[in-house]
Design a protein around this motif. Structure first.
Motif, PDB file in Angstrom:
ATOM      1  N   UNK A  28       1.164  -1.229   0.157  1.00  0.00           N
ATOM      2  CA  UNK A  28       0.252   0.451  -0.119  1.00  0.00           C
ATOM      3  C   UNK A  28       0.857   1.101  -0.484  1.00  0.00           C
ATOM      4  N   UNK A  29       0.203   2.743  -0.134  1.00  0.00           N
ATOM      5  CA  UNK A  29       1.410   3.347  -0.642  1.00  0.00           C
ATOM      6  C   UNK A  29      -0.380   5.110   0.054  1.00  0.00           C
ATOM      7  N   UNK A  30       0.716   5.949   1.093  1.00  0.00           N
ATOM      8  CA  UNK A  30      -0.073   6.878   1.588  1.00  0.00           C
ATOM      9  C   UNK A  30       0.839   8.124   1.758  1.00  0.00           C
ATOM     10  N   UNK A  31       0.701   8.593   0.545  1.00  0.00           N
ATOM     11  CA  UNK A  31       1.361  10.258   0.877  1.00  0.00           C
ATOM     12  C   UNK A  31       1.835  10.909   2.046  1.00  0.00           C
ATOM     13  N   UNK A  32       0.588  10.820   2.837  1.00  0.00           N
ATOM     14  CA  UNK A  32       0.902  11.498   3.925  1.00  0.00           C
ATOM     15  C   UNK A  32       1.721  11.231   5.101  1.00  0.00           C
ATOM     16  N   UNK A  33       1.036   9.875   4.916  1.00  0.00           N
ATOM     17  CA  UNK A  33       2.278   9.313   6.169  1.00  0.00           C
ATOM     18  C   UNK A  33       3.750   9.247   5.601  1.00  0.00           C
ATOM     19  N   UNK A  34       4.442   8.750   4.270  1.00  0.00           N
ATOM     20  CA  UNK A  34       5.158   8.929   3.887  1.00  0.00           C
ATOM     21  C   UNK A  34       6.160  10.824   4.242  1.00  0.00           C
ATOM     22  N   UNK A  35       5.302  11.422   4.665  1.00  0.00           N
ATOM     23  CA  UNK A  35       6.047  12.947   3.822  1.00  0.00           C
ATOM     24  C   UNK A  35       6.006  13.131   5.463  1.00  0.00           C
ATOM     25  N   UNK A  36       5.096  12.213   6.887  1.00  0.00           N
ATOM     26  CA  UNK A  36       4.929  12.615   8.299  1.00  0.00           C
ATOM     27  C   UNK A  36       6.914  11.726   8.616  1.00  0.00           C
ATOM     28  N   UNK A  37       6.462  10.818   7.273  1.00  0.00           N
ATOM     29  CA  UNK A  37       7.628   9.844   8.191  1.00  0.00           C
ATOM     30  C   UNK A  37       9.113  10.651   7.441  1.00  0.00           C
ATOM     31  N   UNK A  38       8.957  11.573   6.138  1.00  0.00           N
ATOM     32  CA  UNK A  38      10.452  12.608   6.459  1.00  0.00           C
ATOM     33  C   UNK A  38      10.743  13.417   7.499  1.00  0.00           C
ATOM     34  N   UNK A  39       9.661  13.936   7.279  1.00  0.00           N
ATOM     35  CA  UNK A  39       9.373  14.720   8.309  1.00  0.00           C
ATOM     36  C   UNK A  39       9.993  14.785   9.318  1.00  0.00           C
ATOM     37  N   UNK A  40       9.406  13.349  10.356  1.00  0.00           N
ATOM     38  CA  UNK A  40      10.479  13.206  11.499  1.00  0.00           C
ATOM     39  C   UNK A  40      12.538  13.021  10.725  1.00  0.00           C
ATOM     40  N   UNK A  41      11.973  12.121   9.851  1.00  0.00           N
ATOM     41  CA  UNK A  41      14.352  12.800   9.415  1.00  0.00           C
ATOM     42  C   UNK A  41      14.541  12.970   9.032  1.00  0.00           C
ATOM     43  N   UNK A  42      14.768  14.280   8.853  1.00  0.00           N
ATOM     44  CA  UNK A  42      15.010  15.593   8.664  1.00  0.00           C
ATOM     45  C   UNK A  42      15.769  15.896  10.234  1.00  0.00           C
ATOM     46  N   UNK A  43      15.317  15.931  11.254  1.00  0.00           N
ATOM     47  CA  UNK A  43      15.572  16.485  12.593  1.00  0.00           C
ATOM     48  C   UNK A  43      16.476  15.230  12.949  1.00  0.00           C
ATOM     49  N   UNK A  44      16.667  14.436  12.517  1.00  0.00           N
ATOM     50  CA  UNK A  44      18.083  12.994  12.193  1.00  0.00           C
ATOM     51  C   UNK A  44      19.341  13.673  11.801  1.00  0.00           C
ATOM     52  N   UNK A  45      19.997  12.983  12.433  1.00  0.00           N
ATOM     53  CA  UNK A  45      21.118  13.115  10.766  1.00  0.00           C
ATOM     54  C   UNK A  45      21.462  11.545  10.225  1.00  0.00           C
ATOM     55  N   UNK A  54      15.472   5.153   2.021  1.00  0.00           N
ATOM     56  CA  UNK A  54      15.505   4.299   2.077  1.00  0.00           C
ATOM     57  C   UNK A  54      13.979   4.116   1.519  1.00  0.00           C
ATOM     58  N   UNK A  55      13.147   5.097   1.829  1.00  0.00           N
ATOM     59  CA  UNK A  55      11.680   5.715   1.267  1.00  0.00           C
ATOM     60  C   UNK A  55      11.767   5.721   0.138  1.00  0.00           C
ATOM     61  N   UNK A  66       3.656  12.806  -5.188  1.00  0.00           N
ATOM     62  CA  UNK A  66       2.673  12.764  -4.391  1.00  0.00           C
ATOM     63  C   UNK A  66       3.004  12.796  -3.082  1.00  0.00           C
ATOM     64  N   UNK A  67       4.006  12.980  -2.787  1.00  0.00           N
ATOM     65  CA  UNK A  67       5.124  13.003  -1.336  1.00  0.00           C
ATOM     66  C   UNK A  67       4.893  14.963  -1.094  1.00  0.00           C
ATOM     67  N   UNK A  68       6.214  14.615  -2.169  1.00  0.00           N
ATOM     68  CA  UNK A  68       5.936  16.574  -2.454  1.00  0.00           C
ATOM     69  C   UNK A  68       4.939  17.017  -2.171  1.00  0.00           C
ATOM     70  N   UNK A  69       4.111  16.728  -2.391  1.00  0.00           N
ATOM     71  CA  UNK A  69       2.687  17.493  -2.800  1.00  0.00           C
ATOM     72  C   UNK A  69       2.032  17.759  -0.907  1.00  0.00           C
ATOM     73  N   UNK A  70       2.684  16.323  -0.538  1.00  0.00           N
ATOM     74  CA  UNK A  70       2.193  16.197   0.565  1.00  0.00           C
ATOM     75  C   UNK A  70       3.014  17.047   1.540  1.00  0.00           C
ATOM     76  N   UNK A  71       3.806  17.314   1.643  1.00  0.00           N
ATOM     77  CA  UNK A  71       4.885  17.320   2.019  1.00  0.00           C
ATOM     78  C   UNK A  71       5.249  18.747   1.944  1.00  0.00           C
TER      79      UNK A  71
END
Length: 349
Positions: A28-45, A54-55, A66-71
């Motif tokens: 399955x695919x969820x653009x908003x969930x992926x965008x949230x994962x990216x948002x959290x990843x940007x806080x890490x090194x 990986x995502x 779609x992820x870009x738009x959601x983010x």
């Protein structure tokens, strides 16, 4: 449908006959969930970089858009700007390339090749050689949308001679789509062979006559290789050898390489290689890009990224047949760090 969606759709349709990707749509695919994962990843090194790689490398291009738009909507930020700030060097270029539809990516690469001082001819040769007429027309349209100039004008401004003539033919989409024409094949082979022989018999000190025949011969070869279908040329190469006892590449291109510009020779040889096997041509480009004395990270990245959603699976198989080693083995040997992780994630099914 958005412009980007139209472009992606067009590319998928034109490449369907050789469709063998290594990257498939996530399900399955969820653009908003992926965008949230990216948002959290940007806080890490370092761990954040790995998460982002990986995502994004496990999503198809439509999903990445779609992820870009959601983010952008979720955080009121520009994902591409955040990625550029997060990554550096080869990895920054690689991530930015991954987030572009194929035609956009090719248009940007050609613009890079012709912009500024000098021209990066190998990029022009590679991209223009592997595209069919429909893809070429779509690329020309997209290039003008992005840069407000015609693709043909920009390429012609930075090239010259028969090299320029040949590239112009290809950009114009003059290549026939006919499978094979026996009469045309006989006429082409006969004309090339006879002009070759006439040139060989001309004394070089008769400068005016020699230069005229030499130019005429170059134009004839460029016209044939630049306008005939690849299927037609494949049969004609075989018939040339049957009729004259010589390989076309050696007898026609190889003999005169010292007289022609290196870029014209490269283009003609590239066309001949694609005629025999496009996968083989791109496999060789990948192999050559990993020369330890002259690593070409841009070429390595471009081919892996641009073909991962199209036919990298077929290129991988041809690579192993040609070099008796797996593409991922060479990539792992000659790259390192997160850039290596990025490439391997795209290469491995």
């Amino acid at each position: 449908m958005s412009t980007s969606a139209v472009i992606i759709f067009a590319v998928c349709i034109t490449f369907v006959s050789s469709f063998d990707p290594t990257v498939h749509p996530a399900n399955p695919f969820n653009a908003v969930a992926d965008a949230e994962t990216l948002g959290a990843a940007f806080q890490l090194q370092y761990a954040g970089e790995v998460t982002i790689i990986n995502l994004l490398t496990k999503r198809a291009i439509k999903q990445r858009l779609n992820i870009t738009k959601a983010y952008n909507e979720l955080y009121n930020r520009d994902l591409m700007a955040d990625l550029h700030e997060k990554f550096h060097g080869e990895l920054d270029y690689a991530i930015a390339s991954l987030m572009s539809p194929v035609l956009d990516y090719y248009a940007k690469e050609i613009h890079y090749a012709v912009a500024g001082w000098g021209t990066t001819e190998d990029i022009l040769i590679e991209i223009l050689t592997i595209l069919n007429n429909n893809e070429m027309k779509a690329l020309a349209t997209r290039y003008e949308q992005l840069y407000g100039r015609s693709l043909k004008s920009d390429v012609e401004d930075d090239t010259s001679g028969n090299f320029q003539v040949l590239l112009s033919m290809m950009i114009n989409g003059e290549r026939s789509e006919a499978a094979y024409n026996e009469q045309q094949c006989f006429a082409d082979n006969k004309a090339i062979f006879e002009k070759r022989e006439a040139l060989m018999k001309t004394e070089k000190w008769v400068i005016v006559t020699y230069e005229k025949k030499y130019k005429d011969f170059g134009i004839t070869v460029a016209e044939v290789l630049g306008t005939r279908s690849y299927n037609h040329l494949k049969v004609c190469f075989n018939k040339y050898r049957a009729s004259y006892g010589e390989h076309f590449e050696d007898h026609v291109i190889g003999v005169f390489s010292k007289f022609w510009s290196k870029n014209l020779k490269k283009t003609l040889l590239a066309i001949a290689h694609v005629v025999h096997t496009k996968f083989g041509y791109l496999a060789k480009r990948l192999y050559d890009s990993m020369d330890p004395k002259n690593m070409n990270y841009r070429t390595l990245t471009r081919i892996i990224v641009s073909r991962s959603g199209v036919d990298l699976g077929g290129i991988k198989k041809e690579f192993e047949l040609m070099y008796s080693t797996k593409l991922e083995t060479m990539v792992a040997h000659w790259t390192s760090g997160n850039y290596q992780k990025f490439l391997l994630s795209l290469v491995q099914n």
